[in-house]
Enzyme design. Structure first.
Site, PDB file in Angstrom:
ATOM      1  N   TYR A   1       6.294  10.349   6.318  1.00 50.23           N
ATOM      2  CA  TYR A   1       5.370   9.448   5.617  1.00 50.23           C
ATOM      3  C   TYR A   1       5.802   9.281   4.156  1.00 50.23           C
ATOM      4  CZ  TYR A   1       0.817   7.575   4.079  1.00 50.23           C
ATOM      5  OH  TYR A   1      -0.197   6.795   3.571  1.00 50.23           O
TER       6      TYR A   1
ATOM      7  N   ALA B   1       0.863  -1.182   0.000  1.00 53.53           N
ATOM      8  CA  ALA B   1       0.000   0.000   0.000  1.00 53.53           C
ATOM      9  C   ALA B   1       0.904   1.237   0.000  1.00 53.53           C
ATOM     10  CB  ALA B   1      -0.894  -0.004   1.235  1.00 53.53           C
TER      11      ALA B   1
END
Ligand code: UDP
Length: 311
Positions: free
Chosen positions: A145, A114
């Site tokens: 991130y 993902a």
């Protein structure tokens, strides 16, 4: 098939568990509940084809028995979450992906990563095709991130090339729907919860920044097809219909019947100004495109929040 899904108690992970079970497969779900919740899996208690393991994938991981697929969905994913857990976010993208890939190699399982539209950063190409390399600030607040996911893509391709692991990479664009947490921090859930409470909608900046919002069932359908029928190259899965945050606020106000005002606040640092997926690859390779428009998806999400919020 028997598949392992990391981040199984999260928003997307739990919907993916449901989809694999509905298709008749066996699922091992793994989560450490850093941002996921057991509530998202409560309806599966006693399900004969589902087992759950509470574990942090960023540490050494062993799963008994054969596995045909490993879907790595564990990660804080909302900006407020990865700002609160910057090191855990970097670790799960780096160490967690490494552990999950090692397990896939040992089991001869297909590996599915993902990834995210955040790999494009604040994009200078619009809409974003998979061939765009992105515009990311590595040391900004979102870097934990963005760079973790960019590393995760790099190590996934390295395992594919060096160890011939069968791999997939999905780049997920803004997704919303039931099971988002009321305090998730993302714009769709924030606006709906605020509107239902009659509180002002928190508009960061002037609301002219855009996003392209995909309803969770469409997103999971694209992911499932990519797992079965895709190839190793990254694939965008998202809804190409682009809205400004201001337009979203109007839609939420209208569909909730709320008279909430707008509260303008500072735009967070490095907040992307635009975002829209080019989904040509997914359409051509998978015959996939989203079918739920924003109004319909927001309606369903409002129904969900009406049920779970105290009245
Ligand atoms: N946003 C906003 N109000 C909120 C939450 C978010 O205006 O209460 C804005 C945010 O600045 C961004 C967009 O909405 O421009 C989408 O934010 P979100 O956190 O949902 O996801 P992102 O795409 O930024 O990861």
């Amino acid at each position: 098939m028997r598949v392992l899904i990391t981040g199984a108690a999260g928003f997307l992970g739990s919907h993916l568990v449901d989809r694999f079970l509905r298709e008749g497969h066996e699922v091992v779900g793994l989560d450490n509940f850093i941002t996921g919740s057991p509530d998202n899996l409560a309806h599966l208690a006693g399900h004969e084809r589902f087992e759950f393991v509470r574990h942090n994938i960023s540490t050494y991981t062993y799963v008994a028995g054969a596995l045909d697929g490993i879907l790595h969905f564990a990660s804080p994913a909302s900006p407020i979450d990865y700002l609160e857990h910057p090191i855990a976010t970097l670790k799960v993208g780096a160490l967690g992906t490494h552990n999950a890939l090692g397990l896939a190699k040992a089991k001869g399982a297909r590996f599915f990563l993902a990834s995210t539209s955040e790999v494009y950063g604040d994009p200078l190409v619009h809409p974003q095709p998979e061939s765009y390399w992105g515009n990311v600030n590595p040391i900004g607040p979102r870097g934990v991130y963005d760079e973790a996911k960019r590393f995760a893509e790099a190590i996934t391709m390295a395992y594919h090339r060096a160890h011939q692991v069968d791999t997939r990479i999905v780049r997920i664009f803004n997704t919303y729907g039931p099971r988002m947490r009321p305090h998730d921090g993302r714009v769709v859930s924030n606006f709906i919860v605020q509107a239902l409470r009659g509180a002002p909608l928190t508009m960061y900046g002037d609301g002219s920044q855009t996003r392209s919002f995909c309803y969770v069932d469409d997103e999971v359908d694209g992911i499932y097809r990519l797992f079965l029928h895709g190839d190793a190259q990254p694939t965008n899965i998202g809804n190409p219909r682009e809205f400004s945050v201001r337009e979203l606020a109007e839609i939420v106000r209208e569909l909730t019947g709320s008279s909430s005002t707008l509260a303008f606040m500072d735009l967070p640092e490095d907040d992307p100004k635009v975002r829209q997926p080019d989904i040509t690859r997914a359409m051509t390779m998978l015959g996939w495109e989203p079918s739920v428009d924003l109004r319909e998806g927001v309606r369903r999400t409002i129904d969900y929040f009406r049920q779970i919020l105290p009245s």
